[in-house]
Motif scaffolding. Structure first.
Motif, short mmCIF file in Angstrom:
data_model
loop_
_atom_site.label_atom_id
_atom_site.label_comp_id
_atom_site.label_asym_id
_atom_site.label_seq_id
_atom_site.Cartn_x
_atom_site.Cartn_y
_atom_site.Cartn_z
N ILE A 142 0.86 -1.18 0.00
CA ILE A 142 0.00 0.00 0.00
C ILE A 142 0.89 1.23 0.00
N VAL A 143 0.45 2.25 -0.70
CA VAL A 143 1.11 3.55 -0.66
C VAL A 143 0.09 4.55 -0.12
N ILE A 144 0.45 5.21 0.96
CA ILE A 144 -0.42 6.19 1.59
C ILE A 144 0.22 7.56 1.41
N ASN A 145 -0.47 8.46 0.72
CA ASN A 145 0.01 9.83 0.54
C ASN A 145 -0.60 10.70 1.63
N PHE A 146 0.18 11.65 2.11
CA PHE A 146 -0.29 12.50 3.19
C PHE A 146 0.37 13.87 3.13
N GLU A 147 -0.18 14.79 3.89
CA GLU A 147 0.44 16.08 4.15
C GLU A 147 0.58 16.19 5.65
N ILE A 148 1.64 16.85 6.09
CA ILE A 148 1.92 16.93 7.52
C ILE A 148 2.61 18.24 7.84
N GLU A 149 2.31 18.78 9.02
CA GLU A 149 3.03 19.95 9.49
C GLU A 149 4.43 19.51 9.90
N VAL A 150 5.40 20.35 9.63
CA VAL A 150 6.80 20.02 9.87
C VAL A 150 7.03 19.59 11.32
N LYS A 151 6.33 20.21 12.25
CA LYS A 151 6.55 19.90 13.67
C LYS A 151 6.22 18.45 14.02
N GLY A 152 5.47 17.74 13.19
CA GLY A 152 5.09 16.37 13.49
C GLY A 152 5.92 15.30 12.80
N VAL A 153 6.85 15.70 11.94
CA VAL A 153 7.58 14.73 11.13
C VAL A 153 8.43 13.79 11.98
N LYS A 154 9.20 14.32 12.92
CA LYS A 154 10.08 13.47 13.75
C LYS A 154 9.26 12.44 14.52
N ASP A 155 8.13 12.89 15.10
CA ASP A 155 7.28 11.96 15.85
C ASP A 155 6.72 10.88 14.93
N LEU A 156 6.30 11.28 13.73
CA LEU A 156 5.76 10.30 12.79
C LEU A 156 6.80 9.26 12.43
N LEU A 157 8.02 9.69 12.16
CA LEU A 157 9.07 8.75 11.79
C LEU A 157 9.34 7.75 12.90
N SER A 158 9.33 8.21 14.15
CA SER A 158 9.58 7.26 15.24
C SER A 158 8.39 6.33 15.45
N LEU A 159 7.16 6.83 15.27
CA LEU A 159 5.98 5.97 15.40
C LEU A 159 5.94 4.90 14.31
N LEU A 160 6.30 5.30 13.08
CA LEU A 160 6.24 4.35 11.97
C LEU A 160 7.33 3.29 12.05
N ASN A 161 8.41 3.58 12.78
CA ASN A 161 9.49 2.62 12.89
C ASN A 161 9.34 1.76 14.15
N SER A 162 8.11 1.60 14.58
CA SER A 162 7.84 0.78 15.76
C SER A 162 6.50 0.08 15.58
N ASN A 163 6.10 -0.68 16.56
CA ASN A 163 4.79 -1.33 16.56
C ASN A 163 4.57 -2.23 15.34
N GLY A 164 5.63 -2.91 14.88
CA GLY A 164 5.47 -3.88 13.82
C GLY A 164 5.93 -3.45 12.45
N ILE A 165 6.12 -2.17 12.24
CA ILE A 165 6.61 -1.68 10.94
C ILE A 165 8.10 -1.41 11.08
N SER A 166 8.88 -1.89 10.11
CA SER A 166 10.32 -1.62 10.09
C SER A 166 10.63 -0.76 8.87
N LEU A 167 11.16 0.42 9.10
CA LEU A 167 11.53 1.30 8.00
C LEU A 167 12.87 0.86 7.41
N PHE A 168 13.01 1.03 6.11
CA PHE A 168 14.27 0.74 5.44
C PHE A 168 15.29 1.84 5.80
N ASP A 169 16.56 1.54 5.58
CA ASP A 169 17.64 2.47 5.96
C ASP A 169 17.48 3.85 5.36
#
Length: 118
Positions: A45-72
């Motif tokens: 699946i590809v999910i497109n989104f828009e996000i405020e800059v202040k939330g990017v770091k939190d999103l990256l840490s959330l997505l790299n946990s809870n079962g999802i592994s981000l590539f390098d």
């Protein structure tokens, strides 16, 4: 410097329905919103989104946990993203996408292609 877009790629062996829901909730909880998505069978699946800059770091840490592994390459985006944002830039919006590959033993789901008129 703040990038204009972020493109994230990851994989999971977890239930695809739960991971899609988790990803959408994570985007929403980090000052973002989903603009579009494309499901390629039951494998990607590809999910497109828009996000405020202040939330990017939190999103990256959330997505790299809870079962999802981000590539390098996606983890590098997190490392390269500025730590200290200028106050004027915190509410700036950027576009992004997250590509999730589901590793499962389910047979492919055939998605019918609509007929082309003419």
């Amino acid at each position: 410097m703040i990038p204009r877009t972020i493109r994230l790629k990851g994989f999971t062996k977890e239930n695809r329905h739960e991971m899609i829901d988790y990803t959408v909730r994570s985007i929403s909880n980090c000052s973002g919103w989903v603009t579009n998505h494309t499901m390629y069978s039951n494998k990607i699946i590809v999910i497109n989104f828009e996000i405020e800059v202040k939330g990017v770091k939190d999103l990256l840490s959330l997505l790299n946990s809870n079962g999802i592994s981000l590539f390098d390459e996606s983890i590098k985006i997190a490392k390269d993203f500025p730590e200290n944002l200028v106050e004027a830039n915190k509410d700036k919006e950027i576009m992004g996408s997250v590509n999730i590959t589901f590793i499962n033993d389910e047979p492919d789901i055939r998605i019918p292609v609509p007929p082309i008129p003419g």
